[in-house]
Design an enzyme around this catalytic site. Structure first.
Site, PDB file in Angstrom:
ATOM      1  N   CYS A 113       1.094  -1.048   0.258  1.00 12.64           N
ATOM      2  CA  CYS A 113      -0.371  -0.438   0.129  1.00 12.64           C
ATOM      3  C   CYS A 113       1.025   1.476  -0.376  1.00 12.64           C
ATOM      4  O   CYS A 113       2.017   1.281  -0.237  1.00 12.64           O
ATOM      5  CB  CYS A 113      -1.053  -0.166   1.364  1.00 12.64           C
ATOM      6  SG  CYS A 113      -2.086  -1.611   1.927  1.00 12.64           S
TER       7      CYS A 113
ATOM      8  N   ILE B 126      -4.796  -6.988  -1.436  1.00 14.72           N
ATOM      9  CA  ILE B 126      -4.399  -8.873  -1.352  1.00 14.72           C
ATOM     10  C   ILE B 126      -4.621  -9.861   0.197  1.00 14.72           C
ATOM     11  O   ILE B 126      -4.965 -10.791  -0.315  1.00 14.72           O
ATOM     12  CB  ILE B 126      -2.666  -7.856  -1.150  1.00 14.72           C
ATOM     13  CG1 ILE B 126      -2.332  -7.734  -1.760  1.00 14.72           C
ATOM     14  CG2 ILE B 126      -1.684  -9.766  -0.561  1.00 14.72           C
ATOM     15  CD1 ILE B 126      -1.975  -7.624  -3.438  1.00 14.72           C
TER      16      ILE B 126
ATOM     17  N   GLU C  10       3.565  -6.480   4.435  1.00 11.09           N
ATOM     18  CA  GLU C  10       2.952  -7.636   4.478  1.00 11.09           C
ATOM     19  C   GLU C  10       3.519  -9.114   5.855  1.00 11.09           C
ATOM     20  O   GLU C  10       4.715  -8.657   6.191  1.00 11.09           O
ATOM     21  CB  GLU C  10       2.330  -8.886   3.229  1.00 11.09           C
ATOM     22  CG  GLU C  10       2.544  -8.902   1.761  1.00 11.09           C
ATOM     23  CD  GLU C  10       0.532  -8.307   2.051  1.00 11.09           C
ATOM     24  OE1 GLU C  10       0.078  -8.585   3.211  1.00 11.09           O
ATOM     25  OE2 GLU C  10      -0.139  -7.717   0.902  1.00 11.09           O
TER      26      GLU C  10
ATOM     27  N   ASP D 287      -3.715  -9.116   8.117  1.00  9.75           N
ATOM     28  CA  ASP D 287      -2.421  -8.832   9.295  1.00  9.75           C
ATOM     29  C   ASP D 287      -2.475  -7.283   9.203  1.00  9.75           C
ATOM     30  O   ASP D 287      -1.739  -7.630  10.349  1.00  9.75           O
ATOM     31  CB  ASP D 287      -1.442  -8.758   7.946  1.00  9.75           C
ATOM     32  CG  ASP D 287      -1.264  -8.343   7.014  1.00  9.75           C
ATOM     33  OD1 ASP D 287      -2.302  -7.214   6.634  1.00  9.75           O
ATOM     34  OD2 ASP D 287       0.192  -7.933   6.342  1.00  9.75           O
TER      35      ASP D 287
END
Length: 635
Positions: free
Chosen positions: A2, A52, A77, A100
């Site tokens: 992002c 994602i 991530e 996450d």
């Protein structure tokens, strides 16, 4: 993956949502799926989302805790988020999403800034703690994700990219001449500085806590090259295989299509082979090639790997068509030029991959972690011979000086060794050698830099900031530590920008911090026996890949036929104008035309092209309108 941005005003003054929105507007490519802004007294957080994991609205950012007292904007991530979620749930935490992002937020609530030590992944984030009125910022251990900021004492402004900082009225685009010297000398800027005078970056493994009274920056992780693993080599290979397999398995996690980059080299081939063990169904792999002949084409190796592991290979032909407008587009995305011409084909492959997948795993980091560059051998051998000539023996390395001398002679480096000997210098990255190189570079380029600015260069005190002797027990590990801390971040900068330019998430499993720590403990003579490149990696790959790949010794990288293209484009008026370096001279950065006398030098030509575009986009033009001006028509 992002884009993040934010403004913290220490006096509590209101943050204008229009200002945060302007920052986000130039980060749309990093997150085209969603946008969010959070405003409160003295704070404004912004986020552009590339969905994602948990692509639902529950993953919207900025995200808060249940009480609304803690907010996060996060890029990256977390590959161990499932395990951490289970631990948090056992301790009583309740989750509202499968993202996450929420795992990081809940971990912070439970552990404070110590939560950073639990994370396995790539990340850059800022957490606003309203009760403490503090901002906790952090960057992942290896520096895969970027974090830039400007702190003038009154306000702290941060973002994923420099151009978003420049959207804030109080931040201007002033060049840093000392950092420019670093770039001209080494093709990247080391340390926290950038080519923009006031802009700083968090370094790999760093965190920063900002509050009304000031800020505290600290290193929460570093690799220790202590050669402490004394086990037999087969046991080392077995554990390394397990670690690499687990890293690839974890990094295949996504709720969107995933593929791999496949150049045909050992690193990306191994990642692709391991990915096929865990990926359900068809796996798309992407290879870039050139039509200029076998010296520029490794596609036969990529095809051999794809056949062997049963991956579906997509061939991407890269040529000079639209090279100039695409380069202008890329310079805007890069913020500051770095590395070599491989930037361009890397972008073109990412562009093609994005039409099929949203995530791509690659082999970045293999050369730096597993000893893959010819300069590793050359600098090691020169260092060993120098040590012997000075009566220091083999400097405790365990390598035979005779073998090192044979390598020095074979490569015609005797004069280089004698020059270092008589000047009293060590091979790179010794501080005195660095200062000598900086002085030569400034003179060669005609850079308008004085001695004070040269000494202010972060390289003037050595490449390692004084840490290498404590962190390594051998000449080789000193070189590897340098690569990890200084050279690799510049490659990861390219990895991030070329993929994010087309909204593609790029993952690098070979840089899982567990693998980096593991290799730092392996003795030099085990990971680089008899100067054999990627010795351990080849053993891991042998049961997985064809011998054509595991025994390759003709390393190419991404050999871009830049000079052939420029000769074919010599009638292009825009290119001719760019290579005149008018803007570079007009700004006073150079005392003369930097290309005169060096017209056939590929690296110099590439550097001038990049700097001239950078100067026009960021220093001379209306940078806020730069994307519109240089964008070649969409991804």
């Amino acid at each position: 993956m992002c884009g993040i941005a934010g403004i913290f005003r220490r006096d509590g003054a209101a943050v204008d949502d229009a200002e945060v929105a302007r920052m986000l507007r130039v980060l749309v490519h990093r997150g085209p799926d969603d946008e969010g802004i959070y405003l409160a007294e003295g704070i404004g957080l912004g986020h552009r989302r590339l969905s994602i994991i948990d692509v639902s609205a529950a993953g919207h950012q900025p995200m808060s805790n249940a009480a609304g007292t803690t907010w996060i904007t996060y890029n990256g991530e977390l590959y161990n988020h499932r395990e951490l979620r289970l631990e948090l749930e056992r301790s009583g935490c309740r989750f509202r999403s499968q993202s996450d992002t929420e795992v990081i937020l809940q971990s912070y609530e439970r552990l404070g800034t110590d939560c950073i030590h639990q994370f396995n992944g790539m990340f850059a984030f800022a957490i606003w703690d309203a009760q403490r009125r503090s901002l906790f910022c952090a960057r992942d251990r290896i520096g895969i994700k970027p974090f830039y900021y400007v702190d003038d004492g009154r306000q702290f402004v941060f973002a994923s990219e420099v151009k978003a900082l420049l959207a804030v009225a109080a931040v201007s685009a002033e060049p840093d001449v000392g950092s420019l010297l670093d770039y001209l000398t080494f093709a990247y800027v080391r340390g926290e500085r950038t080519l923009f005078r006031r802009v700083r970056k968090l370094l790999p493994g760093e965190m920063l806590v900002v509050c009304e009274r000031g800020s505290a920056r600290s290193l929460y992780w570093d690799a220790t090259f202590d050669e402490s693993d004394k086990r037999p080599e087969p046991e080392i290979v077995e554990e390394l295989t397990t670690l690499m397999d687990d890293a690839v398995r974890r990094q295949l996690q996504a709720d969107v299509p995933v593929g791999t980059h496949l150049s045909g080299g050992l690193d990306s081939s191994l990642v692709t082979g391991l990915a096929m063990r865990h990926h359900p169904g068809r796996l798309f792999s992407f290879n870039g090639r050139f039509a200029e002949g076998p010296d520029y084409d490794e596609s036969r190796y990529a095809r051999a790997v794809a056949r062997h592991v049963n991956a579906e290979l997509m061939d991407v032909l890269v040529d000079e068509k639209n090279f100039v407008p695409h380069m202008a587009h890329l310079v805007w995305h890069m913020d500051e030029p770095t590395a070599g011409p491989g930037l361009y084909p890397q972008f073109m492959v990412c562009r093609a991959a994005r039409t099929h997948v949203k995530v791509a795993l690659g082999g970045q980091g293999g050369d730096e972690i597993f000893v893959g560059y010819p300069r590793h051998r050359d600098d090691l051998c020169m260092g060993l011979v120098l040590s012997a000539l000075r009566g220091w023996g083999n400097a405790g390395s365990g390598y035979a000086v005779r073998d090192a001398l044979i390598n020095v002679v074979r490569r015609g480096q005797e004069r280089s060794v004698l020059s270092l000997l008589f000047r009293g210098l060590e091979p790179l990255p010794s501080p005195r050698a660095i200062r000598h190189l900086l002085q030569r570079s400034a003179t060669s380029w005609g850079l308008a830099v004085d001695d004070a600015e040269m000494l202010s260069s972060p390289f003037a005190s050595g490449l390692d900031g004084g840490r290498t002797p404590e962190k390594s027990k051998s000449l080789l590990n000193g070189l590897l530590y340098h690569d990890l801390k200084h050279y690799l971040p510049s490659l990861l900068h390219v990895e991030d920008r070329t993929s994010m330019a087309v909204s593609l998430e790029s993952r690098v499993p070979l840089l899982d911090h567990r693998i980096v720590e593991f290799m730092a403990r392996v003795p030099s003579l085990v990971k680089f026996p008899a100067f054999r490149f990627k010795h351990l990696l080849r053993q891991v790959a042998t049961p997985i890949l064809p011998e054509l790949i595991t025994q390759r010794n003709d390393k190419k990288g991404f050999p871009t036929p830049l000079m052939l293209w420029l000769r074919r484009l010599r009638s292009d008026r825009t290119l001719t104008d760019l290579l005149s370096a008018r803007s570079l001279q007009r700004t006073g950065l150079f005392r003369r035309d930097p290309l005169v006398g060096h017209e056939g030098d590929m690296w110099r030509t590439w550097t001038v092209l990049n700097l001239e575009l950078w100067c026009r986009v960021f220093l001379e033009g209306s940078w806020a309108a730069a994307e519109t001006c240089v964008h070649p028509g969409g991804p």
